[in-house]
Design an enzyme around this catalytic site. Sequence first.
Site, PDB file in Angstrom:
ATOM      1  N   HIS A   1       1.195  -3.512   6.254  1.00 31.53           N
ATOM      2  CA  HIS A   1       0.003  -3.407   7.110  1.00 31.53           C
ATOM      3  C   HIS A   1      -1.254  -3.968   6.467  1.00 31.53           C
ATOM      4  CE1 HIS A   1      -0.122   0.133   4.556  1.00 31.53           C
ATOM      5  NE2 HIS A   1      -1.417   0.179   4.763  1.00 31.53           N
ATOM      6  N   GLU A   2      -1.129  -4.525   5.232  1.00 30.39           N
ATOM      7  CA  GLU A   2      -2.333  -5.035   4.574  1.00 30.39           C
ATOM      8  C   GLU A   2      -2.305  -6.563   4.629  1.00 30.39           C
ATOM      9  OE1 GLU A   2      -4.155  -2.244   1.293  1.00 30.39           O
ATOM     10  OE2 GLU A   2      -3.574  -4.102   0.304  1.00 30.39           O
TER      11      GLU A   2
ATOM     12  N   CYS B   1     -10.310   4.216  17.478  1.00 36.48           N
ATOM     13  CA  CYS B   1     -10.080   3.660  18.816  1.00 36.48           C
ATOM     14  C   CYS B   1      -8.927   4.398  19.498  1.00 36.48           C
ATOM     15  CB  CYS B   1      -9.755   2.179  18.686  1.00 36.48           C
ATOM     16  SG  CYS B   1      -9.316   1.376  20.235  1.00 36.48           S
TER      17      CYS B   1
ATOM     18  N   CYS C   1      -6.833  -2.796   4.396  1.00 37.75           N
ATOM     19  CA  CYS C   1      -6.625  -1.347   4.251  1.00 37.75           C
ATOM     20  C   CYS C   1      -7.453  -0.788   3.109  1.00 37.75           C
ATOM     21  CB  CYS C   1      -5.142  -1.011   4.085  1.00 37.75           C
ATOM     22  SG  CYS C   1      -4.861   0.770   3.925  1.00 37.75           S
TER      23      CYS C   1
ATOM     24  N   CYS D   1     -13.165   1.808  24.774  1.00 43.26           N
ATOM     25  CA  CYS D   1     -12.851   3.231  24.934  1.00 43.26           C
ATOM     26  C   CYS D   1     -14.052   4.084  24.513  1.00 43.26           C
ATOM     27  CB  CYS D   1     -11.608   3.601  24.135  1.00 43.26           C
ATOM     28  SG  CYS D   1     -11.866   3.678  22.350  1.00 43.26           S
TER      29      CYS D   1
ATOM     30  N   ARG E   1      -3.088   4.095  20.627  1.00 45.04           N
ATOM     31  CA  ARG E   1      -2.593   5.011  19.587  1.00 45.04           C
ATOM     32  C   ARG E   1      -1.150   5.440  19.796  1.00 45.04           C
ATOM     33  NH1 ARG E   1      -6.581   7.023  16.329  1.00 45.04           N
ATOM     34  NH2 ARG E   1      -5.542   8.895  15.637  1.00 45.04           N
TER      35      ARG E   1
ATOM     36  N   CYS F   1     -14.752   3.745  20.788  1.00 49.32           N
ATOM     37  CA  CYS F   1     -15.286   2.440  20.372  1.00 49.32           C
ATOM     38  C   CYS F   1     -16.752   2.299  20.770  1.00 49.32           C
ATOM     39  CB  CYS F   1     -14.472   1.302  20.984  1.00 49.32           C
ATOM     40  SG  CYS F   1     -12.942   0.963  20.084  1.00 49.32           S
TER      41      CYS F   1
ATOM     42  N   ARG G   1      -3.145  -3.442  -7.126  1.00 43.68           N
ATOM     43  CA  ARG G   1      -2.432  -3.934  -5.951  1.00 43.68           C
ATOM     44  C   ARG G   1      -1.503  -5.077  -6.311  1.00 43.68           C
ATOM     45  NH1 ARG G   1      -3.107  -0.141  -2.990  1.00 43.68           N
ATOM     46  NH2 ARG G   1      -3.862  -0.211  -0.840  1.00 43.68           N
TER      47      ARG G   1
ATOM     48  N   CYS H   1       0.841  -1.200   0.000  1.00 45.81           N
ATOM     49  CA  CYS H   1       0.000   0.000   0.000  1.00 45.81           C
ATOM     50  C   CYS H   1       0.884   1.261   0.000  1.00 45.81           C
ATOM     51  CB  CYS H   1      -0.900  -0.032   1.231  1.00 45.81           C
ATOM     52  SG  CYS H   1      -1.835   1.472   1.530  1.00 45.81           S
ATOM     53  N   HIS H   2       0.270   2.388  -0.378  1.00 45.54           N
ATOM     54  CA  HIS H   2       1.019   3.646  -0.450  1.00 45.54           C
ATOM     55  C   HIS H   2       1.651   4.056   0.873  1.00 45.54           C
ATOM     56  CE1 HIS H   2      -1.221   4.014  -4.149  1.00 45.54           C
ATOM     57  NE2 HIS H   2      -0.237   4.794  -4.519  1.00 45.54           N
ATOM     58  N   THR H   3       1.000   3.727   1.969  1.00 49.32           N
ATOM     59  CA  THR H   3       1.512   4.157   3.260  1.00 49.32           C
ATOM     60  C   THR H   3       2.863   3.497   3.550  1.00 49.32           C
ATOM     61  OG1 THR H   3      -0.765   4.309   3.918  1.00 49.32           O
ATOM     62  CG2 THR H   3       0.846   4.523   5.662  1.00 49.32           C
TER      63      THR H   3
ATOM     64  N   CYS I   1     -10.918  -1.666  20.422  1.00 48.36           N
ATOM     65  CA  CYS I   1     -10.844  -2.262  21.765  1.00 48.36           C
ATOM     66  C   CYS I   1     -12.236  -2.573  22.317  1.00 48.36           C
ATOM     67  CB  CYS I   1     -10.075  -1.348  22.719  1.00 48.36           C
ATOM     68  SG  CYS I   1     -11.001   0.085  23.309  1.00 48.36           S
TER      69      CYS I   1
HETATM   70  N1  LIG Z   1      -8.105   7.380   4.708  1.00 51.20           N
HETATM   71  C1  LIG Z   1      -7.494   6.219   4.841  1.00 51.20           C
HETATM   72  O1  LIG Z   1      -7.635   5.517   5.840  1.00 51.20           O
HETATM   73  C2  LIG Z   1      -6.639   5.733   3.718  1.00 51.20           C
HETATM   74  C3  LIG Z   1      -6.301   4.381   3.594  1.00 51.20           C
HETATM   75  C4  LIG Z   1      -5.562   3.975   2.469  1.00 51.20           C
HETATM   76  C5  LIG Z   1      -5.139   4.895   1.553  1.00 51.20           C
HETATM   77  N2  LIG Z   1      -5.464   6.223   1.729  1.00 51.20           N
HETATM   78  C6  LIG Z   1      -5.082   7.256   0.756  1.00 51.20           C
HETATM   79  O2  LIG Z   1      -6.048   7.258  -0.272  1.00 51.20           O
HETATM   80  C7  LIG Z   1      -5.462   7.760  -1.461  1.00 51.20           C
HETATM   81  C8  LIG Z   1      -5.739   6.803  -2.600  1.00 51.20           C
HETATM   82  O3  LIG Z   1      -5.090   5.561  -2.354  1.00 51.20           O
HETATM   83  P1  LIG Z   1      -4.977   4.485  -3.537  1.00 51.20           P
HETATM   84  O4  LIG Z   1      -4.261   3.322  -2.989  1.00 51.20           O
HETATM   85  O5  LIG Z   1      -6.300   4.275  -4.155  1.00 51.20           O
HETATM   86  O6  LIG Z   1      -4.014   5.327  -4.518  1.00 51.20           O
HETATM   87  P2  LIG Z   1      -3.706   5.220  -6.081  1.00 51.20           P
HETATM   88  O7  LIG Z   1      -2.501   6.040  -6.330  1.00 51.20           O
HETATM   89  O8  LIG Z   1      -3.710   3.795  -6.521  1.00 51.20           O
HETATM   90  O9  LIG Z   1      -4.959   5.922  -6.764  1.00 51.20           O
HETATM   91  C9  LIG Z   1      -5.069   7.292  -6.895  1.00 51.20           C
HETATM   92  C10 LIG Z   1      -5.760   7.557  -8.223  1.00 51.20           C
HETATM   93  O10 LIG Z   1      -5.991   8.963  -8.341  1.00 51.20           O
HETATM   94  C11 LIG Z   1      -5.895   9.281  -9.687  1.00 51.20           C
HETATM   95  N3  LIG Z   1      -5.706  10.728  -9.856  1.00 51.20           N
HETATM   96  C12 LIG Z   1      -4.581  11.465  -9.715  1.00 51.20           C
HETATM   97  N4  LIG Z   1      -4.826  12.752 -10.006  1.00 51.20           N
HETATM   98  C13 LIG Z   1      -6.133  12.840 -10.310  1.00 51.20           C
HETATM   99  C14 LIG Z   1      -6.981  13.908 -10.703  1.00 51.20           C
HETATM  100  N5  LIG Z   1      -6.511  15.161 -10.852  1.00 51.20           N
HETATM  101  N6  LIG Z   1      -8.287  13.648 -10.944  1.00 51.20           N
HETATM  102  C15 LIG Z   1      -8.767  12.390 -10.824  1.00 51.20           C
HETATM  103  N7  LIG Z   1      -8.012  11.335 -10.464  1.00 51.20           N
HETATM  104  C16 LIG Z   1      -6.700  11.558 -10.222  1.00 51.20           C
HETATM  105  C17 LIG Z   1      -4.718   8.458 -10.191  1.00 51.20           C
HETATM  106  O11 LIG Z   1      -4.764   8.294 -11.602  1.00 51.20           O
HETATM  107  C18 LIG Z   1      -4.954   7.142  -9.435  1.00 51.20           C
HETATM  108  O12 LIG Z   1      -5.698   6.215 -10.202  1.00 51.20           O
HETATM  109  C19 LIG Z   1      -3.987   7.959  -1.139  1.00 51.20           C
HETATM  110  O13 LIG Z   1      -3.787   9.312  -0.782  1.00 51.20           O
HETATM  111  C20 LIG Z   1      -3.781   7.066   0.054  1.00 51.20           C
HETATM  112  O14 LIG Z   1      -2.688   7.504   0.842  1.00 51.20           O
HETATM  113  C21 LIG Z   1      -6.209   6.642   2.769  1.00 51.20           C
HETATM  114 ZN   LIG Z   2      -2.748   1.129   3.550  1.00 51.11          ZN
HETATM  115 ZN   LIG Z   3     -11.255   1.573  21.516  1.00 51.98          ZN
END
Ligand SMILES: NC(=O)c1ccc[n+]([C@@H]2O[C@H](COP(=O)([O-])OP(=O)(O)OC[C@H]3O[C@@H](n4cnc5c(N)ncnc54)[C@H](O)[C@@H]3O)[C@@H](O)[C@H]2O)c1
Ligand SMILES: [Zn+2]
Ligand SMILES: [Zn+2]
Length: 368
Positions: A62-63, A106, A169, A95, A110, A98, A362, A40-42, A92
């Site tokens: 983490h996935e 949660c 994730c 808390c 943290r 939760c 993925r 994943c990106h993180t 948990c």
């Molecule tokens: N909130 C959370 O808990 C959580 C969990 C996982 C990931 N994320 C975040 O979510 C986001 C997306 O994650 P992902 O794995 O799907 O990423 P990804 O990079 O696979 O997908 C992002 C998509 O956005 C598109 N994009 C870029 N610029 C754009 C624009 N101007 N207009 C439209 N589309 C555009 C890209 O072409 C790509 O397909 C990331 O920022 C990631 O860090 C958040």
């Molecule tokens: Zn993730």
């Molecule tokens: Zn909790």
Amino acid sequence: MKIRAAVLEQFGEPLEVQELDLAEPNAGEVLVRLVACGVCHTDLFTASGADPSGYSPAVLGHEGAGVVEAVGEGVSSVAPGDHVVTLFSPQCRECEHCRDPRTNLCLAIREQQGQGFLPDGTTRLSRDGEPIRHFMGTSTFAEHTVMPEIALANVSKEAPLDRTCLFACGLSTGLGAAMNTAKVEAGSTCVVFGAGMVGLGAVAGCRLQGAERIVCVDLSEDRLELARGQGATDTLAGGDGAVEQILELTGGFGADYTFEATGNVAVMRQAVEAARMGWGLATVCGVAGKGETLDVVPRYLITGRRVAGSSFGGVKGRDQVPQLVERWLAGDIDVEPFVSHTLTLDEVNRGFELMEAQDGIRSVIALD
Ligand SMILES: NC(=O)c1ccc[n+]([C@@H]2O[C@H](COP(=O)([O-])OP(=O)(O)OC[C@H]3O[C@@H](n4cnc5c(N)ncnc54)[C@H](O)[C@@H]3O)[C@@H](O)[C@H]2O)c1
Ligand SMILES: [Zn+2]
Ligand SMILES: [Zn+2]
């Protein structure tokens, strides 16, 4: 026990697959044999050094999904042989958060988790006696991990773990954004910006909620094709003109629900501006770069648009991840198109390269 794991030694350098020591689970902890883990990106964000709260040495990942091998004292919700999904966002069940239906954040562990420790402030990972820190409380780029019981979702044994891991994730984040955070109503019009794992999950979530129209916006035609497969009724090329095009598609008003899944703050702004006057709700899922801010003209809010943020899709992991997995097993969610590459642990850095090249949605590391 000895395990093989991908260790972040130096920011900006490839992860190193090494042999480490993993200690037995303490009270409230569980030993999991990992079967699969998505990249994943993180993980990349931390490995690159871009994450200001990152630390090393640590085992990333983490996935994850796997099988419980042993449990520490007092563990009652999982037993050896159970299939589990790892939760970077624990539950948990005790808390203040939760016990409140409004959030999944949660409060239990943290602080320690954020610093790379298990809840008692120590690590189970080490190398020649030197502690190695955990990552996101999960550290799943490894053959085994030790995690708190409250961070494991006990899922159906019917579900193949090399696909189930996506629910740890990205997929749950997108599904949950539509189903929990926005609570999309049947018959509504939705717009999803971004068709990566999170955005495609949001498209599927909007479909499961009975949305009538689902517009997906992305820069990649291949990804928009995948969005149609998940239930998008319309697709658009992203960019400067996207808001105008959405207004045209929606009789000049905008959408009942918009979702941002790109991490780009300019797109977050578009999600607000494409939401309908009166009641449109923009849900932000993307993680923006350090120091970046979301620019919103207040008039958009005064005229009835709202903005929500969503972490892990608002999913209370131990309760709801098993339910999402059941919906997949029932045929409501098509997970297969999301897995583009299957790699070995030794190929973990290849997973980062594929992600940077936007090659597939993925990569999944097969650990057994
Ligand atoms: N909130 C959370 O808990 C959580 C969990 C996982 C990931 N994320 C975040 O979510 C986001 C997306 O994650 P992902 O794995 O799907 O990423 P990804 O990079 O696979 O997908 C992002 C998509 O956005 C598109 N994009 C870029 N610029 C754009 C624009 N101007 N207009 C439209 N589309 C555009 C890209 O072409 C790509 O397909 C990331 O920022 C990631 O860090 C958040
Ligand atoms: Zn993730
Ligand atoms: Zn909790």
